[in-house]
Design a protein around this motif. Structure first.
Motif, PDB file in Angstrom:
ATOM      1  N   GLU A  45       0.819  -1.205   0.000  1.00 29.91           N
ATOM      2  CA  GLU A  45       0.000   0.000   0.000  1.00 29.91           C
ATOM      3  C   GLU A  45       0.857   1.261   0.000  1.00 29.91           C
ATOM      4  OE1 GLU A  45      -2.681  -0.167   3.234  1.00 29.91           O
ATOM      5  OE2 GLU A  45      -3.843  -1.859   2.439  1.00 29.91           O
ATOM      6  N   ILE A  46       2.062   1.158   0.560  1.00 34.75           N
ATOM      7  CA  ILE A  46       2.946   2.319   0.619  1.00 34.75           C
ATOM      8  C   ILE A  46       3.714   2.504  -0.689  1.00 34.75           C
ATOM      9  CG2 ILE A  46       5.026   3.243   1.740  1.00 34.75           C
ATOM     10  CD1 ILE A  46       4.061   1.972   4.324  1.00 34.75           C
ATOM     11  N   ALA A  47       4.149   1.399  -1.278  1.00 35.41           N
ATOM     12  CA  ALA A  47       5.068   1.459  -2.425  1.00 35.41           C
ATOM     13  C   ALA A  47       4.479   2.232  -3.605  1.00 35.41           C
ATOM     14  CB  ALA A  47       5.442   0.043  -2.862  1.00 35.41           C
ATOM     15  N   ALA A  48       3.231   1.919  -3.998  1.00 33.41           N
ATOM     16  CA  ALA A  48       2.631   2.547  -5.184  1.00 33.41           C
ATOM     17  C   ALA A  48       2.506   4.062  -5.045  1.00 33.41           C
ATOM     18  CB  ALA A  48       1.269   1.917  -5.468  1.00 33.41           C
ATOM     19  N   PRO A  49       1.901   4.575  -3.958  1.00 33.98           N
ATOM     20  CA  PRO A  49       1.816   6.035  -3.828  1.00 33.98           C
ATOM     21  C   PRO A  49       3.172   6.713  -3.679  1.00 33.98           C
ATOM     22  CG  PRO A  49       1.028   4.951  -1.822  1.00 33.98           C
ATOM     23  CD  PRO A  49       1.169   3.900  -2.864  1.00 33.98           C
ATOM     24  N   MET A  50       4.111   6.046  -3.020  1.00 32.53           N
ATOM     25  CA  MET A  50       5.443   6.638  -2.863  1.00 32.53           C
ATOM     26  C   MET A  50       6.154   6.772  -4.201  1.00 32.53           C
ATOM     27  SD  MET A  50       5.919   7.610   0.176  1.00 32.53           S
ATOM     28  CE  MET A  50       7.678   7.911   0.119  1.00 32.53           C
ATOM     29  N   LYS A  51       5.956   5.797  -5.088  1.00 28.22           N
ATOM     30  CA  LYS A  51       6.546   5.885  -6.438  1.00 28.22           C
ATOM     31  C   LYS A  51       5.927   7.048  -7.211  1.00 28.22           C
ATOM     32  CE  LYS A  51       7.867   1.024  -7.048  1.00 28.22           C
ATOM     33  NZ  LYS A  51       7.634  -0.227  -7.816  1.00 28.22           N
ATOM     34  N   GLU A  52       4.605   7.214  -7.053  1.00 23.93           N
ATOM     35  CA  GLU A  52       3.921   8.316  -7.739  1.00 23.93           C
ATOM     36  C   GLU A  52       4.439   9.658  -7.219  1.00 23.93           C
ATOM     37  OE1 GLU A  52      -0.649   9.892  -8.561  1.00 23.93           O
ATOM     38  OE2 GLU A  52      -0.276   8.068  -7.403  1.00 23.93           O
ATOM     39  N   GLU A  56      -1.264   8.884   6.386  1.00 18.85           N
ATOM     40  CA  GLU A  56      -0.129   9.802   6.395  1.00 18.85           C
ATOM     41  C   GLU A  56       0.371  10.111   4.987  1.00 18.85           C
ATOM     42  OE1 GLU A  56      -0.489   7.075   8.097  1.00 18.85           O
ATOM     43  OE2 GLU A  56       0.041   7.322  10.226  1.00 18.85           O
ATOM     44  N   ILE A  57       0.463   9.085   4.154  1.00 18.93           N
ATOM     45  CA  ILE A  57       0.949   9.282   2.791  1.00 18.93           C
ATOM     46  C   ILE A  57      -0.045  10.112   1.995  1.00 18.93           C
ATOM     47  CG2 ILE A  57       1.638   8.116   0.664  1.00 18.93           C
ATOM     48  CD1 ILE A  57       2.524   5.771   2.351  1.00 18.93           C
ATOM     49  N   GLU A  82       1.730  15.391 -11.913  1.00 19.04           N
ATOM     50  CA  GLU A  82       0.443  15.116 -11.286  1.00 19.04           C
ATOM     51  C   GLU A  82       0.585  14.056 -10.193  1.00 19.04           C
ATOM     52  OE1 GLU A  82      -2.363  13.947 -14.177  1.00 19.04           O
ATOM     53  OE2 GLU A  82      -2.497  15.937 -15.145  1.00 19.04           O
ATOM     54  N   VAL A  83      -0.179  14.219  -9.109  1.00 19.06           N
ATOM     55  CA  VAL A  83      -0.251  13.224  -8.036  1.00 19.06           C
ATOM     56  C   VAL A  83      -1.735  12.904  -7.839  1.00 19.06           C
ATOM     57  CG1 VAL A  83       0.193  12.716  -5.622  1.00 19.06           C
ATOM     58  CG2 VAL A  83       1.826  14.104  -6.919  1.00 19.06           C
ATOM     59  N   LYS A 142      -1.499  15.063  -0.781  1.00 17.12           N
ATOM     60  CA  LYS A 142      -2.386  16.220  -0.923  1.00 17.12           C
ATOM     61  C   LYS A 142      -1.594  17.517  -0.877  1.00 17.12           C
ATOM     62  CE  LYS A 142      -6.417  18.390   1.200  1.00 17.12           C
ATOM     63  NZ  LYS A 142      -7.382  18.332   2.334  1.00 17.12           N
ATOM     64  N   LYS A 143      -0.628  17.626   0.034  1.00 14.73           N
ATOM     65  CA  LYS A 143       0.181  18.847   0.144  1.00 14.73           C
ATOM     66  C   LYS A 143       1.029  19.061  -1.111  1.00 14.73           C
ATOM     67  CE  LYS A 143      -1.234  20.101   4.171  1.00 14.73           C
ATOM     68  NZ  LYS A 143      -2.061  21.332   4.296  1.00 14.73           N
ATOM     69  N   ILE A 144       1.594  17.982  -1.654  1.00 16.80           N
ATOM     70  CA  ILE A 144       2.385  18.101  -2.886  1.00 16.80           C
ATOM     71  C   ILE A 144       1.488  18.538  -4.037  1.00 16.80           C
ATOM     72  CG2 ILE A 144       3.717  16.800  -4.592  1.00 16.80           C
ATOM     73  CD1 ILE A 144       4.766  15.089  -2.292  1.00 16.80           C
ATOM     74  N   LYS A 145       0.277  17.951  -4.102  1.00 18.66           N
ATOM     75  CA  LYS A 145      -0.676  18.328  -5.151  1.00 18.66           C
ATOM     76  C   LYS A 145      -1.027  19.817  -5.053  1.00 18.66           C
ATOM     77  CE  LYS A 145      -3.891  15.332  -5.691  1.00 18.66           C
ATOM     78  NZ  LYS A 145      -5.140  14.541  -5.538  1.00 18.66           N
ATOM     79  N   GLU A 146      -1.246  20.299  -3.821  1.00 16.09           N
ATOM     80  CA  GLU A 146      -1.555  21.712  -3.616  1.00 16.09           C
ATOM     81  C   GLU A 146      -0.377  22.600  -4.010  1.00 16.09           C
ATOM     82  OE1 GLU A 146      -2.631  21.946   0.461  1.00 16.09           O
ATOM     83  OE2 GLU A 146      -4.642  21.079   0.168  1.00 16.09           O
ATOM     84  N   THR A 147       0.834  22.127  -3.682  1.00 16.02           N
ATOM     85  CA  THR A 147       2.040  22.896  -4.049  1.00 16.02           C
ATOM     86  C   THR A 147       2.180  23.021  -5.561  1.00 16.02           C
ATOM     87  OG1 THR A 147       3.171  22.135  -2.037  1.00 16.02           O
ATOM     88  CG2 THR A 147       4.560  22.994  -3.814  1.00 16.02           C
ATOM     89  N   ILE A 148       2.000  21.887  -6.260  1.00 13.24           N
ATOM     90  CA  ILE A 148       2.092  21.894  -7.728  1.00 13.24           C
ATOM     91  C   ILE A 148       1.027  22.806  -8.319  1.00 13.24           C
ATOM     92  CG2 ILE A 148       1.836  20.468  -9.789  1.00 13.24           C
ATOM     93  CD1 ILE A 148       3.003  18.132  -8.196  1.00 13.24           C
ATOM     94  N   SER A 149      -0.204  22.731  -7.775  1.00 11.77           N
ATOM     95  CA  SER A 149      -1.292  23.559  -8.272  1.00 11.77           C
ATOM     96  C   SER A 149      -0.984  25.041  -8.083  1.00 11.77           C
ATOM     97  CB  SER A 149      -2.587  23.189  -7.543  1.00 11.77           C
ATOM     98  OG  SER A 149      -3.643  24.018  -7.949  1.00 11.77           O
ATOM     99  N   THR A 150      -0.417  25.378  -6.922  1.00 14.38           N
ATOM    100  CA  THR A 150      -0.070  26.778  -6.649  1.00 14.38           C
ATOM    101  C   THR A 150       0.995  27.285  -7.615  1.00 14.38           C
ATOM    102  OG1 THR A 150      -0.603  26.486  -4.298  1.00 14.38           O
ATOM    103  CG2 THR A 150       0.772  28.372  -4.886  1.00 14.38           C
ATOM    104  N   ILE A 151       2.035  26.468  -7.819  1.00 10.22           N
ATOM    105  CA  ILE A 151       3.116  26.868  -8.730  1.00 10.22           C
ATOM    106  C   ILE A 151       2.580  27.021 -10.155  1.00 10.22           C
ATOM    107  CG2 ILE A 151       5.286  26.112  -9.776  1.00 10.22           C
ATOM    108  CD1 ILE A 151       5.971  24.778  -7.120  1.00 10.22           C
ATOM    109  N   GLN A 152       1.745  26.056 -10.581  1.00 12.69           N
ATOM    110  CA  GLN A 152       1.172  26.128 -11.926  1.00 12.69           C
ATOM    111  C   GLN A 152       0.333  27.401 -12.093  1.00 12.69           C
ATOM    112  OE1 GLN A 152      -0.956  22.420 -12.152  1.00 12.69           O
ATOM    113  NE2 GLN A 152       0.789  21.301 -13.060  1.00 12.69           N
TER     114      GLN A 152
END
Length: 300
Positions: free
Chosen positions: A203-210, A234-235, A226-227, A240-250
Motif C-alpha cells: 500500500e505504501i510502495a505505489a503512492p510513494m513511487k507516484e 499519512e501518505i 500530477e499526483v 495532498k500537500k504536494i498536489k496543492e504545491t504543484i497547483s499553486t506553482i502552476q
C-alpha cells in the motif's frame, strides 16, 4: 494505515496469547486437582492399612486382657476410626474411581462389617475366659477377612499408583502441548506479521513511487507533474500537500505567462488580481513594480 496494521497484529497476538494461556491454565488446574485427589486417596489407603493392622493387634490384646467391657470400648473406638477412613475411601472410589476401584472399596466395607458382626461371639469367649477358643475363633472368623482386606488395600494402592502415573503423564502431555501450541502461535504470528507487513509495504510502495516521480519532475523544472493518490492516511496527507504545491506553482506560472504576453504587446496596463502567498509575494511585488515603471516610461 501503518498504525492500523500494527494494531491488528498486536490485537491478534493478544487474543491468541490469552486463549493459549487460558487453555493451559485450565488444563493444569484440572490435572492438579485430580492429582491432589489421588494423593489424598492414597494417604487414606495407607492410613487404613495401618489402622487394620492396629485393629488386628488390638483384638489379640483384648483376648489377653480378658475384660469384656474394656475390650468393647477399645474395639468400638477402633471400629469408628476404621469406618471413617473406609467411608472416605469408598466416596473417592464412587466419585472418580474405576469399576475395580469401586469393587475393592465395597469389598473392604463388607469385610469390615463381617468382622464387626463377629465381635459379640468373640466377647462370649472372652467373658468365659476361654482364651484358646477365642484365639481359634479369631483365626477362623477374623483372619480371612483381615487377609481379604489387606489384598483389597494392596489392589487399591496399585490402582491409585496407576491413576497417579496416568495423571502425571497427562500433565506432561499438557506441558508438551502447551509448548507446541506456543510454537504454533509464534509461527502464526510470524506469518501474520509478514502478511500484514507485505500488505502495508504494498500500500505504501505505489503512492510513494507516484510522489517520487512528481518530485523528480519538479526538480527538473517540469511543473506539469500530477499526483492522483488520495487517502486519509499519512501518505495521503503528504500527497495532498504536494498536489496543492504543484497547483499553486502552476497557477503562478500561468499568471506570469499572461503578464509577460501582455508586456510583449507593449500592454503594461495590467493588474494581478491574485494575491501570491509566502515567498512568491516578493515575486508579485517585483512584477507589479516593473509594470508601474514601464507604464510611467511609456506615458512620458
Amino acid at each position: 494505515m501503518i498504525r492500523k496494521g500494527f494494531v491488528i497484529v498486536i490485537a491478534m497476538a493478544v487474543v491468541l496469547g490469552l486463549t493459549n494461556i487460558m487453555m493451559i491454565r485450565t488444563a493444569q488446574r484440572t490435572s492438579k486437582c485430580i492429582l491432589n485427589d489421588v494423593v489424598t486417596e492414597k494417604e487414606f489407603i495407607q492410613q487404613l492399612e495401618r489402622q487394620v493392622e492396629s485393629y488386628k493387634t488390638t483384638i489379640y490384646k483384648c483376648i489377653a486382657l480378658g475384660d469384656v467391657e474394656e475390650s468393647a470400648v477399645i474395639l468400638e473406638d477402633a471400629y469408628t476410626q476404621i469406618y471413617n477412613v473406609l467411608s472416605a475411601v469408598e466416596t473417592y472410589a464412587l466419585e472418580s474411581g474405576t469399576d475395580k476401584h469401586v469393587e475393592n472399596s465395597v469389598q473392604l466395607m463388607e469385610n469390615y462389617e463381617e468382622i464387626k458382626n463377629s465381635t459379640d461371639s468373640l466377647f462370649g469367649y472372652i467373658e468365659k475366659g476361654d482364651v484358646s477358643s477365642a484365639f481359634m475363633f479369631v483365626e477362623t472368623n477374623f483372619e480371612p477377612h483381615f487377609e481379604d482386606m489387606f489384598v483389597c488395600i494392596e489392589n487399591l494402592e496399585v490402582l491409585i499408583d496407576e491413576n497417579m502415573a496416568d495423571v502425571r503423564l497427562r500433565m506432561l502431555t499438557q506441558e508438551i502441548m502447551s509448548i507446541s501450541m506456543s510454537i504454533i502461535l509464534l509461527v502464526i504470528m510470524l506469518v501474520l506479521s509478514r502478511a500484514v507487513a507485505k500488505t502495508i509495504i504494498g500500500e505504501i510502495a505505489a503512492p510513494m513511487k507516484e510522489i517520487e516521480k512528481a518530485m523528480n519532475q519538479l526538480a527538473e523544472g517540469d511543473f506539469s507533474a500530477e499526483v492522483n493518490y488520495e487517502s486519509t492516511n499519512e501518505i495521503g496527507v503528504v500527497a495532498k500537500k504536494i498536489k496543492e504545491t504543484i497547483s499553486t506553482i502552476q497557477k503562478y506560472i500561468g499568471i506570469e505567462n499572461k503578464v509577460l504576453y501582455e508586456m510583449s504587446k507593449l500592454n503594461f496596463d495590467i493588474t494581478i488580481e491574485e494575491d501570491f502567498i509566502g515567498d512568491f509575494k516578493e515575486m508579485q511585488d517585483s512584477i507589479e513594480k516593473i509594470l508601474v515603471s514601464m507604464n510611467q516610461m511609456f506615458k512620458q
